[in-house]
Structures are given as structure tokens and as C-alpha cells.
Design an enzyme around this catalytic site. Sequence first.
Site, PDB file in Angstrom:
ATOM      1  N   THR A   1       2.726  14.891  -7.865  1.00  0.00           N
ATOM      2  CA  THR A   1       3.173  14.110  -6.767  1.00  0.00           C
ATOM      3  C   THR A   1       3.335  12.745  -5.959  1.00  0.00           C
ATOM      4  OG1 THR A   1       4.102  17.087  -6.336  1.00  0.00           O
ATOM      5  CG2 THR A   1       4.609  14.769  -4.849  1.00  0.00           C
TER       6      THR A   1
ATOM      7  N   ASP B   1      -2.925  10.134  -3.386  1.00  0.00           N
ATOM      8  CA  ASP B   1      -1.702   9.616  -2.739  1.00  0.00           C
ATOM      9  C   ASP B   1      -1.112  10.481  -1.698  1.00  0.00           C
ATOM     10  OD1 ASP B   1       0.586  11.530  -3.564  1.00  0.00           O
ATOM     11  OD2 ASP B   1       2.046  10.658  -2.951  1.00  0.00           O
TER      12      ASP B   1
ATOM     13  N   ASP C   1      -3.175  12.923  -9.627  1.00  0.00           N
ATOM     14  CA  ASP C   1      -1.862  13.769  -8.949  1.00  0.00           C
ATOM     15  C   ASP C   1      -0.921  13.662 -10.042  1.00  0.00           C
ATOM     16  OD1 ASP C   1      -1.669  15.078  -6.932  1.00  0.00           O
ATOM     17  OD2 ASP C   1      -0.498  13.860  -6.163  1.00  0.00           O
TER      18      ASP C   1
END
Length: 835
Positions: free
Chosen positions: A523, A722, A521
Site C-alpha cells: 500500500t 511509505d 510494501d
Amino acid sequence: MKHTYHIHGMSCTGCQNHVREALESVAGVRGVTVDLDAGLAEVEMDSHIDIGEFQEALAGSRYSIHLPGEKPGTAGREASTGTGSNRDSGNGTYYCPMQCEGDKTYDAPGDCPVCGMDLVEQPGSASRQASGYTCPMHPEIRQDTPGSCPICGMELVPVEPEASAEEKVYQRLLRKFWVALGFTLPIFLIAMSEMVPGNPIYNWMDRKYWNWLQMVLSIPVVFYATWMFFTRAYRSVRYWNLNMFTLIGIGAGIAWLFSVFGLLFPGFFPEQFKTDSGEVHVYFEAATVILTLVLLGQVLEARAHRKTNSAVRELLKLAPGKAVRVRDGKEEEIPVEEIEIGDILRVKPGEKIPVDGTLTKGETTVDESMITGEPIPVDKSAGDSLRSGTLNGNRSFLMEAEKIGSDTLLSQIIRLVNEASRSRAPIQNVADRVSAYFVPAVVVIAVITFVVWAIWGPEPAYVYGLVNGIAVLIIACPCALGLATPMSVMVGVGKGAQNGVLIREAAALETLARVDTLIVDKTGTLTEGRPSVEGVEGVPDGVPGEKVLELVASLNQQSEHPLARAMVAHAEQKGVPIQEPEQFESVTGKGVTGMVGKQSLALGNASLMEERGAGIPAVLEEKAREYQDQGKTVSFLSADGEVIGLVALGDRIKDETRTALDQLRQGGMAVHMLTGDNERTARAVAAELGIAEFRAGMLPEDKLSEVERLKRDGKVVAMAGDGINDAPALAKADVGIAMGTGTDVAIESAGVTLVDGDLSGIVKARKLSKKVMRNIRENLFFALVYNTIGVPVAAGVLFPFFGILLSPMIAAAAMSFSSVSVIANALRLRAARIN
């Protein structure tokens, strides 16, 4: 003539074969075809056979047969134990944590019919914590708000949620473990006292009485604390699904029965197997220690399973239990379950949005990071869509409910995580793979040993045959085999924790060494996950950048927007003086305005500048394009109708990201980036980090689909993320890797968590995986080498040549030595270097 019947109670191919054979045994049946997945049996017969005959053929089993349209029998689709009243009913769907039968589920708790493990409860909406208040003295009193009991006047207390099924299993196993430990410890001390010169305990009473005491102490261990292992072993043999419990039941059971038999009938054994005082050597300590150690493993396993579904429980917490509905101008608080499509709901500042819908009146800012993973809240006005579980900002608004219940995006994510968690992993337990061949081979060798000695052995031939057969079974006891994997995993997990790598499951360690594709991912994984000021520019020969920052921070001092807070924090870090603004106003979707000193300021996008009649100088336009091409967000600052500067904000790439990605590529791992962010930002980050494969605008289901596509292409996939939006993909990937700085849902969906939240932890985890797997293979060698050498010796192959027999005592010593070797080898991992 062919008839089709419904069959209930089947859970594996062993069940399928048992049903087919039972139905074929009925007179007049020419052939039977059983469909396990559909739960159907097609019976071909010469002439009509009453269903009662088929029911009689299945009588005494846990299967039931009935005609289509009729109510099934009580056997139903239960767990394999035929659950008794002492089992915990739980409140959800149950599945095997080893995924032995893929995504197959059960509607009652019990044991997996294939591997024997306790089934795990999958949480659903019923798993929400109970709400409301009750009286501690009168539990029948229930109400939604605090208050006093109308009967006794006591203060009402919150309703305590019922413990989950996993919690109940864990507590039950823990109680049994303490019982087993309490009785095993004195048995072990009594047995080990023989190693003390002069053995002082024999001064208190004879060895024979100590042996009787060991037997008495072993009874609670065998028949209470660990009896379930023997029932599982029996079932594994009955349905021919051999597993670790088969080995445990045979090994520990034979050791215990041999000891009892030797205690009751010592004259049955030759002098070779007796002590100097005439008693047969007993193995109560071997049996009870093995069983207690296995039970400890089950306790640790149950403790881990308590957290298995906490990802879904964290998701369930996102959805509020209540909502405010507006009808005929009046507001009423109702449970979320009572919301209907078309209802108008009021969402107040700081509340979670209850269902999916459309904003109908008002304006607000919504934090959608739990869905999209992006840290910057989104401005919402009339007509914009809203998603359940997202967090409202500091304004109240009205919305129309459009999707409720299981149709909401949050519910779909919960479903995806559940399904991905239950899907079959591409690995199997090493010990079970070995035991599939090892167990029947050992049993056959033991039987052959008895037969050969009984026919050709010296007198007493049957005694020699029995004792040597038992020696074969004892030396094949699975203690070391059972310890081989968990000992390495236990030490490896500790080693990882010391280096900021938290491992939640052994499967992740095994698979990490084979991963060839890493999905990341953006961000919070590649970047820090929060906005920061990347640049402040003033017009050349005009207002300097430091003054622009002072005015920007002063204007934003009263704003709660994350971008505004980032600007104020940056100014404070730089030591820039900040003034109090006046006439502050937020312009939805464009920016903010106000007075600082005697200057009329506006900070926002180009649309706000155009609205204020402030032209943007060409030099600032060019600089803004440069920042935007890098994926930054640009806000212009105007003073008294003239643009005097700009501020660029972005999500900064973590310091360790570049180095970690280079090391992973050098290790042969392909890196893909999937992000919910826009195409421009994604392209800029990918270019800066040298990532060739990337996709932008990805929703949770898109990330999950990409993981599934890569796996279909034969890739071994690790997913690093996250956010809640990453949870389904984390659960579906061969290895899910969560950033420790991310959400609880992401962490609970992953097999590996990086405490520091940077990708250098993946490099450490990969090195650790390779070392642990090599250590496990070494342990399996130590666990089997003594058995492999000892089994033929125990069978008596050396007796015709050298007169050597391997007594059960020596067999137990070899078994113990293999366990010591396994433990010592596993402890070497503590010195391994993974940095």
C-alpha cells in the site's frame, strides 16, 4: 589470588588495552583480564593488593576502578571527551553516527573515541516538546491552560521547547565556522596576491609584515574555531584509534608550526627554502583553508544529524500528551503518564487514542494507517482492540487501558526504530580505512627521512632532515583525501534531487550499488495508497451501471467514511448527478442505509443484504467473486428490498510499478513484497505484478524480522515503504527507501526518498549509486597519487642522482593540485545520465 573489579570509562579496545597495561604495571600483579562489554577487570595477584594502588595506577586517566557494590567514581560511563562544562548536556542517550562500536551508547555528549565524530542524541520520551503556558516576564509561572499572569497580568504564552543537543552542536559549529571563515579569507587573499604580477600589496608594507599578519589572523582559526580537531587528533594517537582527525591534526598542525617556526627563525633554513627577499615561505593559508574546509564539513554533518532522529520525534508526536479519564461518572483531563492499567478513558471524535486497550462502550471508525499502513479505516465496536497513536473517527467512545508507557505498540515501534538506527551498518568510511594504514606509514617515512638526512646528508644535515621530514608530512596532508568522498556525494546528491531522488546519507549511496534484494510494501508503494472505484455493475437487463453509481453516490453524500468519499469522488469525476439523501444511517461493520428520492436504499456487504431480506442475483455473486479474487472490496446496492447492482473498490497499482519492477529484475535484484493487508489481496497484487515472494498480515516487527533474516542469509537488502509501520524495517535495512507521498516517519527513517513516490526512482537511485561510487574511487586515486609519488621525492630519493629536493612549497602545490583534481572530477557527475 584473584579479585574482580568494576571499571568505568572504557569505550573501545584502546581503552581496554590501556586499563590492562595500567593494572599490570602494579607491583605484585601476575595477570589482568579486562572485559570491555561487562566493564570488569579480573586481577590475579601474588598476595592481596589494596584497591588504592590500582586507583593510583589509573590516576590522571578517565577510567575509575571500584569494588562490586561500591559507588563508581565520577569518570562514569561518559563520552570520550571527559565532558567539560561547556558541553551541551542534552536530554537523552548518545551514540556514534558512524556506529563505530555497534549499538554502544553513552549517557553524556562528546566525541566518538574511535572516529572522533560528535556523538548524536537519541530522542526518547524526554524529547517531547514542553507543554503548558508561562509568563514572558515571570517564567516561574506555569499552568496547563492559557490565561493571564497572576503577578503582572500579561497574557501567558506557550512554553518553548528546549533545543535538542544536535541543534546546539550545529549552532556552536556554525558560529565557529563563521569565525574561521572571517579570519581565513584575508589570509587566503594575502597569500594568493603573490600570483598577481607586481603584487601591489607589497607597496603597502614588506612581505615579512604580511607574513606576521597572516600568523596573527590564523591564531583564532587554530586555537578557537578548529582546536577540537587537534584534541581529537591527540586522542586518536594516544589511544591508537587513527582516523581522519589524525591526518587533519598532523597535516594542518605541521603546516602551521612550520610557518611559525620559519617566521620566528628564518636563519634556521637553507636559502633554497626562502623567497627572494629572504623570508621563509609560510603556509598559514594552507593550514587555515584546510581547517576551515574540514570545519565546513563538520557543520554540514551536524546539520544532517539534526534530522537523524526526527523519525522518532515524528512518532512521539503521534502519542497525545493528555487523556480524559472517567471515574465515578466524572471526566478529568490527565497527562498520559498518569494513566494506569484498568482506567476507563473517553476518546472524543478526531482525537488520538492515548494507550493500547479495548473499546468498552460505543462504536466508531479508527484510522490505523499510521500503524498498519492500510488506508481504509477500521470499524470498531465493544470488545475490539485499540492502539495508541491511531486516530478516532467522528464518534465518542469509552475504552479500558490495558498497555501503558513502554508496553504500547507505538512505544515498541519507537524502540525498534531507535535500535535499528543505532545498529552497525556493513560499511565503513573509505577515508578512515585508508588512513588506518596511511597515517602511520607517512609518520614512519617522515621519521626515517629525518634520520637518514641527519646521518648521511650534507651540512646543515639536521636542517635538511627537518625540512624534508616536514615536506613529507605536508604532501601527505589529508585535504584531498577528506574531499574525495564528500565532494562526490555532494554532487551526486544534487544530481539525484534534480531527478526526484533525495539521498539523506552517503552510506545509502555506497550500498545501493550492491543491493541484491528489494523488499517492497504494497500500500502506497506498489499501489496508490487510497481507495478508488474499480468497477460499477448493474443487473443485466435491469438498472444500468451509471444509475447504480448515481444512487450509490447520493446515498453516501453524508458519510465521512473513506470508501464513501471515494464513491462520491468517482461520481463527480464522471459527471453523474447526485441527489440529497434522507434518513441516512450507518450500520457499523455492514454498510449504510437511507432514502434517495422515493427509494429505500441499502449499500454494504452480503450480511446487510441478508438482514434487509434482499437476495443477491447469481450473476452479481459471480461478478463479486471475480472482484474479490483480485483483492477488491465489494459493496452491494439494494433498492426497495431488491439487489440491483454492486460497486468494487480497491487500491489501484501505480502506472510505473510494472516497468520499474521489470527493470530491477533485469538488473539482478530479487523482489519480495511484505504487506499488512490480507492474504487474498496480497496474492492478487503479487500475481498481477509477477512477484513470487510475498507475505501478508505483516506487523512492523514482522517486517523488521524479515529484513534481519535476509541479512543473516548474506543478502544486501533495500526496503521500500511509505508508512509508519515500515519505519523499523526501513531503518534496519542496508538501504531504506521511502516514498515521498508517504508519512514523515517513513521518510525520516530512510536513507533515500523518492519524491514522486514510484518505484522508477529506485532504478534512477541504483544507477546514480554506481556512478557516484566509481567517481569516489577515481577521487581517492587523485587524492593519493600525488602523495604516493611526492612522498619519496619529498624524502629526497632523487637528490643523490639529480640534486632535486621537493620543498614544502612544492609539496603544498601538489597537495592543492590533488584537491583541484578531486573537485573537477566530482563535478563531472553533474552531466551523468541516470534516467
